[in-house]
Write a protein that holds these residues in place. Structure first.
Motif: not given
Length: 160
Positions: A9-10, A12-13, A46-52, A57
């Motif tokens: 998994r990447p 978490k943000i 947490s946000k799924d992507t930096l841009g979310e 969210t």
């Protein structure tokens, strides 16, 4: 032929939301974490992507964790309010492995969601085992997270 290893998994943000779900009778929804018996909380994620956007969210996490659909006739988009509270807290060491190396703090955006009394809740079984609607002060006392308890105690400031 061997089966390929699943991709890790990447990380978490370190930016998340906390959504205090409450009804018109000042009762707050709290849920017990599946992985930590006795740990009660509001919706978090947490946000799924930096841009979310944090609002997106919040909408996603509420739907995933409770089955409550923001934007439905019963719970219009306007019932989700950004309380403009930002908590920065140290990530518990036991959970730091989920984040990139060196990440020690998370920024949490706090929202409130007003729902009609009797709104049905359908828990995500991998995340929560049970839920209760509690009077707001009792809900704050039940939460294991200090930032969650403090957010619930702010409810009178935002209740309309």
């Amino acid at each position: 032929m061997s089966t390929p290893e699943p991709s890790p998994r990447p990380p978490k943000i370190p930016e998340s939301v906390l959504v205090v779900i409450h009804d018109t009778a000042w009762r707050v929804l709290v849920m017990e974490r599946a992985a930590n018996a006795g740990f009660w909380q509001s919706v978090t994620g947490s946000k799924d992507t930096l841009g979310e956007d944090p609002r997106d969210t919040a909408v996603r996490e509420v739907g995933e964790e409770t089955g409550i659909h923001i934007g439905s006739p019963a719970v219009p988009d306007t019932n989700l309010r950004d309380w403009a509270i930002r908590n920065v807290y140290e990530i518990y060491p036991v959970w730091r492995h989920r984040y990139a190396p060196g990440v020690t703090h998370n920024t949490e955006h706090v929202f409130g969601l007003r729902v009609p009394e009797g709104t049905p809740v359908v828990l995500a079984p991998r995340e929560h085992t049970r839920f209760e609607w509690l009077p707001w002060r009792e809900a704050a006392d039940r939460c294991f997270s200090p930032s969650n308890a403090e957010a619930i105690l702010q409810l009178p400031r935002f209740f309309d």
